[in-house]
Design a protein around this motif. Structure first.
Motif, PDB file in Angstrom:
ATOM      1  N   LEU A   1       0.876  -1.355  -0.197  1.00  0.00           N
ATOM      2  CA  LEU A   1       0.079  -0.006  -0.163  1.00  0.00           C
ATOM      3  C   LEU A   1       0.709   1.057  -0.008  1.00  0.00           C
ATOM      4  O   LEU A   1       1.934   1.201   0.713  1.00  0.00           O
ATOM      5  CB  LEU A   1      -0.821  -0.046   1.212  1.00  0.00           C
ATOM      6  CG  LEU A   1      -1.878  -1.343   1.496  1.00  0.00           C
ATOM      7  CD1 LEU A   1      -2.566  -1.183   2.750  1.00  0.00           C
ATOM      8  CD2 LEU A   1      -2.717  -1.369   0.331  1.00  0.00           C
TER       9      LEU A   1
ATOM     10  N   TRP B   1       0.221   4.898   0.509  1.00  0.00           N
ATOM     11  CA  TRP B   1      -0.503   5.962   1.146  1.00  0.00           C
ATOM     12  C   TRP B   1      -0.135   7.504   0.541  1.00  0.00           C
ATOM     13  O   TRP B   1       0.955   7.869   0.575  1.00  0.00           O
ATOM     14  CB  TRP B   1      -0.834   6.111   2.448  1.00  0.00           C
ATOM     15  CG  TRP B   1      -1.522   4.704   3.277  1.00  0.00           C
ATOM     16  CD1 TRP B   1      -0.611   3.657   3.634  1.00  0.00           C
ATOM     17  CD2 TRP B   1      -2.761   4.419   3.089  1.00  0.00           C
ATOM     18  NE1 TRP B   1      -1.716   3.051   3.947  1.00  0.00           N
ATOM     19  CE2 TRP B   1      -2.812   3.135   3.494  1.00  0.00           C
ATOM     20  CE3 TRP B   1      -3.762   5.165   2.753  1.00  0.00           C
ATOM     21  CZ2 TRP B   1      -3.903   2.536   3.842  1.00  0.00           C
ATOM     22  CZ3 TRP B   1      -5.069   4.453   2.901  1.00  0.00           C
ATOM     23  CH2 TRP B   1      -5.334   3.232   3.428  1.00  0.00           C
TER      24      TRP B   1
ATOM     25  N   LEU C   1      -5.088   6.262  -1.623  1.00  0.00           N
ATOM     26  CA  LEU C   1      -4.345   5.544  -2.109  1.00  0.00           C
ATOM     27  C   LEU C   1      -3.622   5.971  -3.178  1.00  0.00           C
ATOM     28  O   LEU C   1      -4.250   6.087  -4.471  1.00  0.00           O
ATOM     29  CB  LEU C   1      -4.637   3.982  -2.036  1.00  0.00           C
ATOM     30  CG  LEU C   1      -4.609   3.245  -0.910  1.00  0.00           C
ATOM     31  CD1 LEU C   1      -5.168   2.008  -0.809  1.00  0.00           C
ATOM     32  CD2 LEU C   1      -3.377   2.964  -0.279  1.00  0.00           C
TER      33      LEU C   1
END
Length: 249
Positions: free
Chosen positions: A181, A183, A243
């Protein structure tokens, strides 16, 4: 005459006659006289002794009686226990021959196996060919596909709510190694990363309540899945979750 002379004098004739025993003569019968007849002697009945009282019971008999009672009680308890055990013991099963011919024996059920998936030996980003959807968006400028295009200049921004998610459908089952991920400044403080085989039942791969944004790389350790999603629980700001990229390898 002195006292001495009187003591030496012998017995007289009268004294001799008195001392001589004369023979007794039978009584003479008197004519016309009947001697009285003596009444018959009164015979007293023999005295009957009262019956003797029964002897007092001895303590030994009482002890023996108590022992007999205990033995009888013990025998009754044992008999009751045997009856109870016999009643509790299941009756032996009686097998009877079936009049019908025996059919084929059932086959054992197949042993459940762990799901298998395609291996990604080159480690390519599977999200680039996935169908990405989301629970909501901020606007059309921040669509969920922008988090799966490999371009860090684009991003997905969710609705301004706590419970929001982004999902990638890999279109087939894969054996995963990592989920990454990346961010933006509007990151999730609390969130979960989950996988699924059918898009309905989800299994947790990672969870945190102290997220700090940035790049988070999660090891999948060969997890087999077709669907991968990020489920946000708590935002860092009043904006939604944002995201830059969701990478799946």
């Amino acid at each position: 005459m002195t006292e001495f002379d009187s003591q030496r004098r012998g017995p007289s004739r009268a004294d001799n006659l008195r001392l001589t025993k004369m023979p007794q003569r039978p009584p003479r019968p008197v004519p016309g006289y009947q001697p009285p007849v003596a009444p018959p002697p009164v015979v007293q009945p023999p005295a009957v002794a009262p019956p003797a009282p029964p002897p007092a019971p001895r303590r030994r008999r009482g002890w023996l009686a108590g022992l007999v009672v205990l033995l009888l009680a013990g025998g009754g308890a044992v008999a009751y226990r045997k009856q109870s055990e016999a009643a509790a013991r299941p009756a032996p099963a009686v097998t009877t021959a079936s009049p019908f011919p025996a059919g084929p024996e059932p086959r054992p059920s197949a042993v459940s196996r762990s799901p298998t998936g395609k291996i990604n030996p080159d480690g390519v980003n599977l999200a680039l060919h996935a169908a990405c959807t989301a629970s909501g968006i901020e606007s059309d400028s921040w669509l969920p596909t922008f988090a799966c295009d490999g371009d860090p200049a684009t991003r997905w921004s969710s609705a301004f709510e706590e419970k929001q998610w982004l999902r990638a459908d890999l279109k087939r089952r894969w054996e995963l190694t990592t989920v990454t991920l990346k961010w933006e400044r509007s990151y999730a403080v609390g969130y979960r990363v989950e996988t699924s085989l059918d898009g309905k039942s989800w299994e947790k791969l990672y969870a945190t309540a102290k997220g700090k944004g940035g790049t988070v790389k999660i090891r999948a350790k060969g997890r087999v899945a077709r669907f991968v999603r990020m489920f946000g629980v708590k935002r860092v700001s009043r904006y939604g979750y944002s995201l830059l990229e969701l990478e799946i390898r």
